[in-house]
Design an enzyme around this catalytic site. Structure first.
Site, PDB file in Angstrom:
ATOM      1  N   CYS A 116       7.006 -14.300   8.871  1.00  8.49           N
ATOM      2  CA  CYS A 116       8.211 -15.108   8.950  1.00  8.49           C
ATOM      3  C   CYS A 116       7.905 -16.519   8.446  1.00  8.49           C
ATOM      4  O   CYS A 116       6.751 -16.912   8.349  1.00  8.49           O
ATOM      5  CB  CYS A 116       8.677 -15.191  10.396  1.00  8.49           C
ATOM      6  SG  CYS A 116       8.889 -13.567  11.137  1.00  8.49           S
ATOM      7  N   ARG A 150       8.526 -15.580   2.601  1.00  9.46           N
ATOM      8  CA  ARG A 150       7.733 -15.122   3.744  1.00  9.46           C
ATOM      9  C   ARG A 150       8.498 -14.118   4.609  1.00  9.46           C
ATOM     10  O   ARG A 150       7.909 -13.415   5.424  1.00  9.46           O
ATOM     11  CB  ARG A 150       7.331 -16.314   4.614  1.00  9.46           C
ATOM     12  CG  ARG A 150       6.495 -17.336   3.896  1.00  9.46           C
ATOM     13  CD  ARG A 150       6.073 -18.403   4.867  1.00  9.46           C
ATOM     14  NE  ARG A 150       5.343 -17.834   5.981  1.00  9.46           N
ATOM     15  CZ  ARG A 150       4.051 -17.581   5.981  1.00  9.46           C
ATOM     16  NH1 ARG A 150       3.327 -17.863   4.924  1.00  9.46           N
ATOM     17  NH2 ARG A 150       3.467 -17.050   7.033  1.00  9.46           N
ATOM     18  N   TRP A 201      11.120 -11.805   9.104  1.00 11.90           N
ATOM     19  CA  TRP A 201      10.677 -10.515   8.563  1.00 11.90           C
ATOM     20  C   TRP A 201      10.514  -9.635   9.801  1.00 11.90           C
ATOM     21  O   TRP A 201       9.567  -9.810  10.577  1.00 11.90           O
ATOM     22  CB  TRP A 201       9.360 -10.676   7.828  1.00 11.90           C
ATOM     23  CG  TRP A 201       8.877  -9.462   7.122  1.00 11.90           C
ATOM     24  CD1 TRP A 201       9.212  -9.044   5.862  1.00 11.90           C
ATOM     25  CD2 TRP A 201       7.928  -8.496   7.609  1.00 11.90           C
ATOM     26  NE1 TRP A 201       8.540  -7.880   5.555  1.00 11.90           N
ATOM     27  CE2 TRP A 201       7.751  -7.524   6.595  1.00 11.90           C
ATOM     28  CE3 TRP A 201       7.218  -8.356   8.800  1.00 11.90           C
ATOM     29  CZ2 TRP A 201       6.884  -6.432   6.744  1.00 11.90           C
ATOM     30  CZ3 TRP A 201       6.359  -7.272   8.949  1.00 11.90           C
ATOM     31  CH2 TRP A 201       6.207  -6.325   7.922  1.00 11.90           C
ATOM     32  N   ASN A 232       6.339 -17.084  14.557  1.00 13.37           N
ATOM     33  CA  ASN A 232       5.820 -16.177  13.524  1.00 13.37           C
ATOM     34  C   ASN A 232       4.604 -15.497  14.133  1.00 13.37           C
ATOM     35  O   ASN A 232       3.662 -16.181  14.540  1.00 13.37           O
ATOM     36  CB  ASN A 232       5.420 -16.984  12.273  1.00 13.37           C
ATOM     37  CG  ASN A 232       4.710 -16.136  11.244  1.00 13.37           C
ATOM     38  OD1 ASN A 232       4.909 -14.926  11.184  1.00 13.37           O
ATOM     39  ND2 ASN A 232       3.872 -16.750  10.433  1.00 13.37           N
ATOM     40  N   GLY A 233       4.632 -14.172  14.223  1.00 15.97           N
ATOM     41  CA  GLY A 233       3.497 -13.456  14.815  1.00 15.97           C
ATOM     42  C   GLY A 233       3.988 -12.339  15.708  1.00 15.97           C
ATOM     43  O   GLY A 233       5.152 -11.923  15.607  1.00 15.97           O
ATOM     44  N   GLU A 264      -4.049  -2.311  -9.989  1.00 15.77           N
ATOM     45  CA  GLU A 264      -3.138  -3.453  -9.910  1.00 15.77           C
ATOM     46  C   GLU A 264      -1.816  -3.136 -10.621  1.00 15.77           C
ATOM     47  O   GLU A 264      -0.741  -3.509 -10.145  1.00 15.77           O
ATOM     48  CB  GLU A 264      -3.822  -4.704 -10.496  1.00 15.77           C
ATOM     49  CG  GLU A 264      -2.974  -5.956 -10.540  1.00 15.77           C
ATOM     50  CD  GLU A 264      -2.389  -6.400  -9.203  1.00 15.77           C
ATOM     51  OE1 GLU A 264      -2.771  -5.872  -8.139  1.00 15.77           O
ATOM     52  OE2 GLU A 264      -1.495  -7.269  -9.232  1.00 15.77           O
ATOM     53  N   LYS A 281       1.824  -3.145  -8.663  1.00 17.36           N
ATOM     54  CA  LYS A 281       2.924  -4.017  -9.098  1.00 17.36           C
ATOM     55  C   LYS A 281       4.178  -3.192  -9.354  1.00 17.36           C
ATOM     56  O   LYS A 281       5.260  -3.553  -8.948  1.00 17.36           O
ATOM     57  CB  LYS A 281       2.482  -4.736 -10.364  1.00 17.36           C
ATOM     58  CG  LYS A 281       2.685  -6.181 -10.516  1.00 17.36           C
ATOM     59  CD  LYS A 281       2.063  -7.195  -9.604  1.00 17.36           C
ATOM     60  CE  LYS A 281       1.657  -6.854  -8.227  1.00 17.36           C
ATOM     61  NZ  LYS A 281       0.749  -7.752  -7.585  1.00 17.36           N
ATOM     62  N   GLU A 316       5.624  -1.865  -5.931  1.00 18.75           N
ATOM     63  CA  GLU A 316       6.132  -2.814  -4.943  1.00 18.75           C
ATOM     64  C   GLU A 316       7.412  -3.516  -5.384  1.00 18.75           C
ATOM     65  O   GLU A 316       8.216  -3.882  -4.530  1.00 18.75           O
ATOM     66  CB  GLU A 316       5.063  -3.799  -4.458  1.00 18.75           C
ATOM     67  CG  GLU A 316       4.587  -4.836  -5.412  1.00 18.75           C
ATOM     68  CD  GLU A 316       3.501  -5.753  -4.810  1.00 18.75           C
ATOM     69  OE1 GLU A 316       3.413  -5.908  -3.600  1.00 18.75           O
ATOM     70  OE2 GLU A 316       2.729  -6.317  -5.615  1.00 18.75           O
ATOM     71  N   HIS A 369      -9.040  16.303 -11.551  1.00 20.39           N
ATOM     72  CA  HIS A 369      -9.445  17.007 -10.331  1.00 20.39           C
ATOM     73  C   HIS A 369      -8.279  17.167  -9.354  1.00 20.39           C
ATOM     74  O   HIS A 369      -8.504  17.340  -8.157  1.00 20.39           O
ATOM     75  CB  HIS A 369     -10.608  16.268  -9.655  1.00 20.39           C
ATOM     76  CG  HIS A 369     -11.859  16.269 -10.484  1.00 20.39           C
ATOM     77  ND1 HIS A 369     -12.664  17.380 -10.626  1.00 20.39           N
ATOM     78  CD2 HIS A 369     -12.414  15.306 -11.265  1.00 20.39           C
ATOM     79  CE1 HIS A 369     -13.671  17.096 -11.430  1.00 20.39           C
ATOM     80  NE2 HIS A 369     -13.542  15.837 -11.836  1.00 20.39           N
ATOM     81  N   LYS A 417       5.073 -12.193   1.821  1.00 18.16           N
ATOM     82  CA  LYS A 417       4.008 -12.781   1.013  1.00 18.16           C
ATOM     83  C   LYS A 417       2.678 -12.834   1.755  1.00 18.16           C
ATOM     84  O   LYS A 417       1.643 -12.500   1.225  1.00 18.16           O
ATOM     85  CB  LYS A 417       4.434 -14.197   0.605  1.00 18.16           C
ATOM     86  CG  LYS A 417       3.451 -14.910  -0.304  1.00 18.16           C
ATOM     87  CD  LYS A 417       3.499 -14.331  -1.680  1.00 18.16           C
ATOM     88  CE  LYS A 417       2.477 -14.937  -2.607  1.00 18.16           C
ATOM     89  NZ  LYS A 417       2.259 -14.089  -3.786  1.00 18.16           N
TER      90      LYS A 417
HETATM   91  C1  AGP Z   1       0.434  -8.039  -3.859  1.00 21.48           C
HETATM   92  O1  AGP Z   1       1.372  -8.229  -4.830  1.00 21.48           O
HETATM   93  C2  AGP Z   1       0.762  -8.536  -2.493  1.00 21.48           C
HETATM   94  N1  AGP Z   1       1.287  -9.828  -2.463  1.00 21.48           N
HETATM   95  C3  AGP Z   1      -0.350  -8.254  -1.461  1.00 21.48           C
HETATM   96  O2  AGP Z   1      -1.004  -7.085  -1.762  1.00 21.48           O
HETATM   97  C4  AGP Z   1      -1.372  -9.398  -1.249  1.00 21.48           C
HETATM   98  O3  AGP Z   1      -2.223  -9.502  -2.352  1.00 21.48           O
HETATM   99  C5  AGP Z   1      -2.167  -9.095   0.032  1.00 21.48           C
HETATM  100  O4  AGP Z   1      -1.286  -9.039   1.121  1.00 21.48           O
HETATM  101  C6  AGP Z   1      -3.261 -10.104   0.295  1.00 21.48           C
HETATM  102  O5  AGP Z   1      -2.770 -11.407   0.496  1.00 21.48           O
HETATM  103  P1  AGP Z   1      -3.737 -12.647   0.449  1.00 21.48           P
HETATM  104  O6  AGP Z   1      -4.280 -12.745  -0.935  1.00 21.48           O
HETATM  105  O7  AGP Z   1      -2.884 -13.818   0.833  1.00 21.48           O
HETATM  106  O8  AGP Z   1      -4.841 -12.405   1.448  1.00 21.48           O
END
Ligand code: AGP
Length: 608
Positions: A2, A30, A77, A103-104, A480, A484, A487, A503, A603
């Protein structure tokens, strides 16, 4: 997850509701299923909140018209209870004396909820958070002041939190505290701020204090005090000035942050190249001194860390073990005082990563970290920190920070090869040249690939599933690329080492099934011809990212993105990933999604 903000101001020029609304808009990455604001007025607490996007809710509830000197705000969130008006933050106590944002996760909330229901408190929401205002109100009723009430609260709640609290007895004060979730302070003559992240208050101040775990900040319009918990001893901490500009946290003419951040990559890498040198050598020495290296990270940052897995054994002859932070338990028995942990994190706050690193410290491991956010929690428990200097990344999907993290790892690998003399003179020369020229290669690739990615996205948007394949270090590129795509466009995408696909996964191939290959001109190139042919033979549509002079490969593939030639095997997970970023971005736009705010994601992941 959040986003939280608290403002104590003495500046009547800008309405406090506007400050909070703008701050929440900048924190929307966030969390973005609900928003709310609370201010303290002469008549008590004014609370406005609802489920929905910040822009819509803010307009509907006229956030920008709200006046006052003290306000707190939240973008949610959801964890406990679906997005709804009642579950939105802020949450107030039963008699509306205390109001908070959180937040938490409060782990023992059910037990506490039962206790306070027994005392006659009525809960309006399904959240774990609502226990907090009731708890504090009860303590105040029993004659404690707010500091004592907070002390009692922190001794009883279990879990993680960044909390911002205000109450009607002290209308000019905000209390802010943290444990395992981010909290920063912004200090200025016009007022003081607390928030989950720096961009929240960047237009008003660049003077920043990073709060540490078990610290309490008491903000007033003209002053701030930081105290250690539970002793309540005052800590003398001065703000530092951040170099980030408010513009860096805006879209700058691009339709989305993600596209802007893709285009910023040359600048980011050039800045890292120009400003940092010694640190990579220092970390390379730490690698050399250790018996083994364990890589710890999550998501995209984990993929960036894998660049070390593919280079440290060759250039440093070092045992290198990759560990997904959430799977720390499996590798922790290997950790001792001869272990170096290399942690990679954009935010420096990811809870899985932080927990792993704290445990590694207890086992006497050395810690080097690669981080974007200055002063974040991870930096405070590391022996050495290499900053990637990527500036704020607002798009939830990591783009420029992946490139900058990978770049930092390759620079450690470069220093390692230098120290150990593991490459011959010509290879070393090419390695150094590639380090210096990668920012330009990235820019050229963005320019060359953009229109092609946009066109291909029109075809990709109708697919339900895709493979991403690469061999050796290009497996990282595949991982990667697939992450991308899934997500932000919600198309299922899976990465495999190309040799592994036969395999099992190849069973899924049918006519027109998309397979994206990363094929640099390295030692795996020839084997990749076979991998492409295997897929073609089963009717797959093959999309390759290849060296611009690799005509043979281009003639086999259905579609080819070209990367400037001559850089061979070095740093390819950065350059070969660029077309994949653009393909994912334009596919997301083509399916009508918002690439900046993918569903269900946040994020910075500060829950386990
Ligand atoms: C990827 O696009 C995401 N944002 C996610 O996988 C992110 O890299 C991961 O949560 C790690 O975050 P950080 O680099 O802030 O530790």
């Amino acid at each position: 997850m959040c986003g939280i903000i608290g403002v104590c101001q003495n500046n009547s020029k800008i309405k406090i509701g506007k400050i909070v609304f703008d701050a929440l808009s900048r924190l929307e990455y966030r969390g973005y299923d609900s928003v709310g604001i609370a201010t303290i007025t002469e008549n008590g607490i004014l609370l406005e909140k609802d489920a929905g996007k910040i822009g819509d809710v803010g307009k509907k509830l006229k956030f920008e018209q709200i006046e006052g000197n003290t306000a707190i705000g939240h973008s949610r969130w959801a964890t406990h209870g679906p997005p709804s008006q009642k579950n939105s933050h802020p949450h107030s106590s039963m008699s509306d004396r205390v109001v908070i944002v959180h937040n938490g996760i409060i782990e023992n909330y059910l037990e506490l909820r039962e206790r306070y229901t027994g005392k006659g408190y009525v809960f309006k929401s399904q959240t774990d958070t609502e226990i907090i205002p009731h708890f504090l109100e009860e303590e105040l009723k029993n004659g404690k002041n707010m500091e004592q009430a907070i002390l009692q609260l922190t001794s009883e709640i279990k879990g993680t939190y960044a909390l911002v609290i205000t109450h009607t007895d002290e209308p000019d004060k905000i209390y802010a505290l943290r444990k395992d979730n981010p909290l920063v302070l912004g200090i200025s003559n016009d007022g003081n701020y607390c928030a989950s992240d720096i961009p929240a208050f960047l237009p008003y101040t660049k003077e920043v204090i990073i709060m540490k775990d078990q610290e309490l900040a008491i903000l007033e319009p003209h002053r701030y005090t930081i105290k250690k918990l539970p002793s309540l001893t005052v800590i003398d901490r001065k703000p530092h000035t951040v170099t980030w500009t408010p513009e860096a946290a805006q879209k700058g003419g691009f339709p989305h942050y993600m596209l802007k951040e893709i285009h910023e990559q040359q600048k980011v890498l050039s800045f890292q190249l120009a400003t940092q040198n010694d640190i990579f050598g220092k970390i390379a020495e730490m690698v050399n001194d250790a018996e083994k290296v364990i890589l710890v990270a999550a998501g995209t940052a984990y993929y960036a860390s894998l660049n070390a897995y593919h280079t440290f054994p060759e250039y440093g002859k070092k045992v290198t073990i990759p560990a997904i932070a959430a799977e720390w338990d499996t590798v922790k028995p290997l950790v001792d005082d001869n272990t170096l942990i290399l942690a990679v994190s954009q935010s420096g706050e990811t809870l899985d990563t932080m927990k792993a690193i704290k445990d590694a410290r207890e086992r006497n491991a050395k810690v080097a970290s690669i981080v974007n956010v200055t002063g974040s929690s991870l930096t405070t428990i590391s022996d050495e920190v290499a900053y990637i200097h990527a500036g704020p990344e607002i798009g939830v999907a990591a783009t420029k920070t992946y490139s900058a993290q990978s770049y930092a790892v390759w620079r450690v690998a470069h220093a390692l090869a230098n120290i150990n003399g593991t490459l011959d003179k010509n290879e070393m020369k090419l390695f150094s040249r590639t380090i210096n020229e990668v920012p330009q290669i990235v820019q050229k690739t963005v320019t060359a690939a953009e229109a092609q990615a946009r066109d291909l996205a029109g075809w990709f948007k109708n697919k339900h599933s895709a493979f991403y394949l690469g061999r050796g270090v290009s497996h990282i590129t595949a991982l990667e690329g697939a992450l991308k795509m899934k997500e932000i466009s919600y198309i299922h995408a899976e990465a495999y080492p190309a040799g592994e696909s036969k395999h099992g996964p190849i069973a899924l191939i049918q006519p027109d099934y998309p397979v994206v290959f990363s094929i640099p001109d390295d030692r795996h190139r020839n084997k990749m011809i076979g991998s492409v042919q295997e897929m073609k033979a089963r009717g797959a549509t093959t999309i390759g990212i290849v060296d611009e002079y690799d005509n043979e490969m281009k003639s086999i593939l259905d579609h080819a993105f070209e990367i400037p030639t001559g850089y061979g095997k070095f740093l390819t997970p950065i350059t070969y990933n660029i077309p994949q970023q653009l393909l994912a971005y334009y596919t997301s736009v083509s399916v009508g999604a918002n690439p900046d705010m993918p569903r269900n994601l946040a994020k910075s992941v500060t829950v386990e």
